[in-house]
Scaffold this motif. Structure first.
Motif, PDB file in Angstrom:
ATOM      1  N   ILE A  69     -36.136  15.231 -18.082  1.00 61.68           N
ATOM      2  CA  ILE A  69     -34.832  14.645 -17.796  1.00 61.68           C
ATOM      3  C   ILE A  69     -34.373  15.212 -16.460  1.00 61.68           C
ATOM      4  N   LEU A  70     -34.101  14.342 -15.503  1.00 56.78           N
ATOM      5  CA  LEU A  70     -33.780  14.778 -14.143  1.00 56.78           C
ATOM      6  C   LEU A  70     -32.285  14.693 -13.885  1.00 56.78           C
ATOM      7  N   SER A  71     -31.765  15.722 -13.226  1.00 60.55           N
ATOM      8  CA  SER A  71     -30.350  15.763 -12.857  1.00 60.55           C
ATOM      9  C   SER A  71     -30.117  16.970 -11.961  1.00 60.55           C
ATOM     10  N   PRO A  72     -29.197  16.879 -10.993  1.00 57.05           N
ATOM     11  CA  PRO A  72     -28.794  18.087 -10.277  1.00 57.05           C
ATOM     12  C   PRO A  72     -28.214  19.113 -11.238  1.00 57.05           C
ATOM     13  N   VAL A  73     -28.342  20.374 -10.899  1.00 56.86           N
ATOM     14  CA  VAL A  73     -27.800  21.442 -11.734  1.00 56.86           C
ATOM     15  C   VAL A  73     -26.309  21.222 -11.986  1.00 56.86           C
ATOM     16  N   ALA A  74     -25.593  20.791 -10.959  1.00 60.20           N
ATOM     17  CA  ALA A  74     -24.137  20.679 -11.058  1.00 60.20           C
ATOM     18  C   ALA A  74     -23.671  19.656 -12.081  1.00 60.20           C
ATOM     19  N   THR A  75     -24.526  18.678 -12.383  1.00 58.10           N
ATOM     20  CA  THR A  75     -24.085  17.589 -13.263  1.00 58.10           C
ATOM     21  C   THR A  75     -24.951  17.420 -14.504  1.00 58.10           C
ATOM     22  N   LEU A  76     -25.904  18.313 -14.727  1.00 56.63           N
ATOM     23  CA  LEU A  76     -26.794  18.167 -15.880  1.00 56.63           C
ATOM     24  C   LEU A  76     -26.020  18.273 -17.179  1.00 56.63           C
ATOM     25  N   ASN A  77     -26.251  17.337 -18.078  1.00 60.16           N
ATOM     26  CA  ASN A  77     -25.711  17.409 -19.426  1.00 60.16           C
ATOM     27  C   ASN A  77     -26.437  18.528 -20.169  1.00 60.16           C
ATOM     28  N   LEU A  78     -25.703  19.484 -20.686  1.00 58.32           N
ATOM     29  CA  LEU A  78     -26.334  20.638 -21.315  1.00 58.32           C
ATOM     30  C   LEU A  78     -27.068  20.283 -22.597  1.00 58.32           C
ATOM     31  N   ASP A  79     -26.690  19.187 -23.223  1.00 55.54           N
ATOM     32  CA  ASP A  79     -27.465  18.718 -24.380  1.00 55.54           C
ATOM     33  C   ASP A  79     -28.867  18.308 -23.946  1.00 55.54           C
ATOM     34  N   LEU A 114     -30.444  19.661 -21.412  1.00 52.78           N
ATOM     35  CA  LEU A 114     -31.123  20.943 -21.185  1.00 52.78           C
ATOM     36  C   LEU A 114     -31.690  21.480 -22.493  1.00 52.78           C
ATOM     37  N   ASP A 115     -30.886  21.425 -23.543  1.00 53.59           N
ATOM     38  CA  ASP A 115     -31.346  21.913 -24.844  1.00 53.59           C
ATOM     39  C   ASP A 115     -32.518  21.091 -25.380  1.00 53.59           C
ATOM     40  N   ARG A 116     -32.497  19.776 -25.157  1.00 56.37           N
ATOM     41  CA  ARG A 116     -33.597  18.914 -25.606  1.00 56.37           C
ATOM     42  C   ARG A 116     -34.897  19.302 -24.917  1.00 56.37           C
ATOM     43  N   MET A 117     -34.824  19.520 -23.601  1.00 57.34           N
ATOM     44  CA  MET A 117     -36.036  19.906 -22.872  1.00 57.34           C
ATOM     45  C   MET A 117     -36.522  21.282 -23.303  1.00 57.34           C
ATOM     46  N   HIS A 118     -35.590  22.203 -23.502  1.00 49.18           N
ATOM     47  CA  HIS A 118     -35.992  23.532 -23.960  1.00 49.18           C
ATOM     48  C   HIS A 118     -36.675  23.450 -25.326  1.00 49.18           C
ATOM     49  N   ARG A 119     -36.142  22.632 -26.207  1.00 49.49           N
ATOM     50  CA  ARG A 119     -36.717  22.537 -27.551  1.00 49.49           C
ATOM     51  C   ARG A 119     -38.149  22.029 -27.502  1.00 49.49           C
ATOM     52  N   THR A 120     -38.374  20.938 -26.767  1.00 49.08           N
ATOM     53  CA  THR A 120     -39.717  20.364 -26.726  1.00 49.08           C
ATOM     54  C   THR A 120     -40.645  21.159 -25.813  1.00 49.08           C
ATOM     55  N   ASN A 121     -40.205  21.450 -24.605  1.00 50.83           N
ATOM     56  CA  ASN A 121     -41.105  22.022 -23.603  1.00 50.83           C
ATOM     57  C   ASN A 121     -41.348  23.513 -23.786  1.00 50.83           C
ATOM     58  N   ILE A 122     -40.330  24.241 -24.227  1.00 54.01           N
ATOM     59  CA  ILE A 122     -40.494  25.685 -24.407  1.00 54.01           C
ATOM     60  C   ILE A 122     -40.816  26.027 -25.864  1.00 54.01           C
ATOM     61  N   ARG A 123     -39.898  25.700 -26.766  1.00 52.18           N
ATOM     62  CA  ARG A 123     -40.175  26.007 -28.178  1.00 52.18           C
ATOM     63  C   ARG A 123     -41.433  25.287 -28.653  1.00 52.18           C
ATOM     64  N   GLY A 124     -41.593  24.013 -28.268  1.00 54.66           N
ATOM     65  CA  GLY A 124     -42.774  23.265 -28.675  1.00 54.66           C
ATOM     66  C   GLY A 124     -44.054  23.917 -28.193  1.00 54.66           C
ATOM     67  N   THR A 125     -44.060  24.348 -26.936  1.00 52.70           N
ATOM     68  CA  THR A 125     -45.241  25.035 -26.404  1.00 52.70           C
ATOM     69  C   THR A 125     -45.486  26.340 -27.147  1.00 52.70           C
ATOM     70  N   PHE A 126     -44.418  27.046 -27.457  1.00 52.66           N
ATOM     71  CA  PHE A 126     -44.575  28.321 -28.162  1.00 52.66           C
ATOM     72  C   PHE A 126     -45.120  28.102 -29.576  1.00 52.66           C
ATOM     73  N   VAL A 127     -44.569  27.121 -30.280  1.00 53.46           N
ATOM     74  CA  VAL A 127     -45.030  26.834 -31.644  1.00 53.46           C
ATOM     75  C   VAL A 127     -46.515  26.468 -31.649  1.00 53.46           C
ATOM     76  N   VAL A 128     -46.894  25.543 -30.772  1.00 55.99           N
ATOM     77  CA  VAL A 128     -48.288  25.093 -30.724  1.00 55.99           C
ATOM     78  C   VAL A 128     -49.208  26.235 -30.297  1.00 55.99           C
ATOM     79  N   SER A 129     -48.777  27.024 -29.322  1.00 54.79           N
ATOM     80  CA  SER A 129     -49.592  28.151 -28.858  1.00 54.79           C
ATOM     81  C   SER A 129     -49.751  29.204 -29.943  1.00 54.79           C
ATOM     82  N   GLN A 130     -48.674  29.456 -30.688  1.00 52.02           N
ATOM     83  CA  GLN A 130     -48.731  30.444 -31.770  1.00 52.02           C
ATOM     84  C   GLN A 130     -49.726  30.020 -32.844  1.00 52.02           C
TER      85      GLN A 130
END
Length: 247
Positions: free
Chosen positions: A98-108, A110-126
């Protein structure tokens, strides 16, 4: 010099029903792997990929689940092991952008990307760290944008910077298990994830940022993945930039 035979090896590919993941599945099937084709929501697409592989004489099953849900993904791993006897390679292509400047990014967002890209990677890697067989490989997906620092990509690049960290630390933690861990960092690649929402001028400009002067194709990325999954036993703990020389 000996080479690793890929015939009889088993690979689980998250996001394997579309985009780069689909190209990875097709390439590994051609190399003789048995495939678990993972999907998050579109089972019909995964089933179609599986049917194509089986029709060509290969072995494949479809497995579903949210990559960030450790229970669902443990079940996907278990289904793969039940069908094929074990897992040699785990390739985690699943991700959202999801693309957006930092100043206007919807924090929801941000949370969606963190869930899939970070937590998802961690879960699969674990799960992979505990279940991949000796001689196997874990391959996560990063992005070249972590170095390009393009405007609008801050949140996405931050999530993929975490993927780099997870992958490279895990490679060291698996000392003595004969399992490699690497991250693949594509540049602009002609997939719906990249093309959606971009005008023709933007796409053309980004296509000519590398010396080869074209967008990457999913098959370009799959070539690098196949190398890391099979013969590249001495490549470990690396982020491989697959982008035509962009950075």
């Amino acid at each position: 010099m000996s080479t690793l035979s890929t015939t009889g090896r088993v690979a689980l590919v998250t996001g394997g029903s579309g985009g780069i993941g689909h190209a990875v599945v097709e390439r590994l099937a051609a190399d003789g792997y048995a495939l678990a084709v993972h999907y998050a929501g579109n089972q019909a697409a995964a089933d179609a990929v599986v049917a194509t592989i089986i029709a060509a004489g290969g072995q494949a099953i479809a497995v579903g689940g949210d990559v960030a849900d450790e229970v669902a993904m443990a079940d996907a791993f278990a289904q793969t092991e039940k069908a094929f006897g074990g897992i040699d390679v785990v390739i985690n292509t699943a991700g959202i952008m999801i693309l957006s400047p930092v100043a206007t990014l919807n924090l929801d967002d941000l949370d969606r990307m963190h869930r899939t890209n970070i937590r998802g990677t961690f879960v699969v890697s674990q799960l992979a760290a505990n279940r991949v067989r000796a001689g196997g490989a874990i391959i996560n997906f990063s992005t070249s944008v972590t170095k390009l620092a393009l405007p609008g990509y801050a949140a996405y690049a931050a999530s993929k910077g975490a993927v780099d960290a997870i992958s490279l630390v895990l490679a060291k933690e698996l000392r003595g298990k004969d399992i490699t861990v690497n991250a693949v960092a594509p540049g602009p690649t002609a997939t719906p994830l990249f093309l959606d929402g971009k005008d023709a001028e933007t796409i053309e400009r980004m296509a000519t940022m590398n010396p080869i002067e074209r967008l990457g194709t999913p098959e370009d990325i799959a070539e690098a993945v196949a190398f890391l999954a099979g013969p590249a036993r001495w490549v470990n703990g690396q982020t491989i930039y697959v982008n035509g020389g962009m950075v």
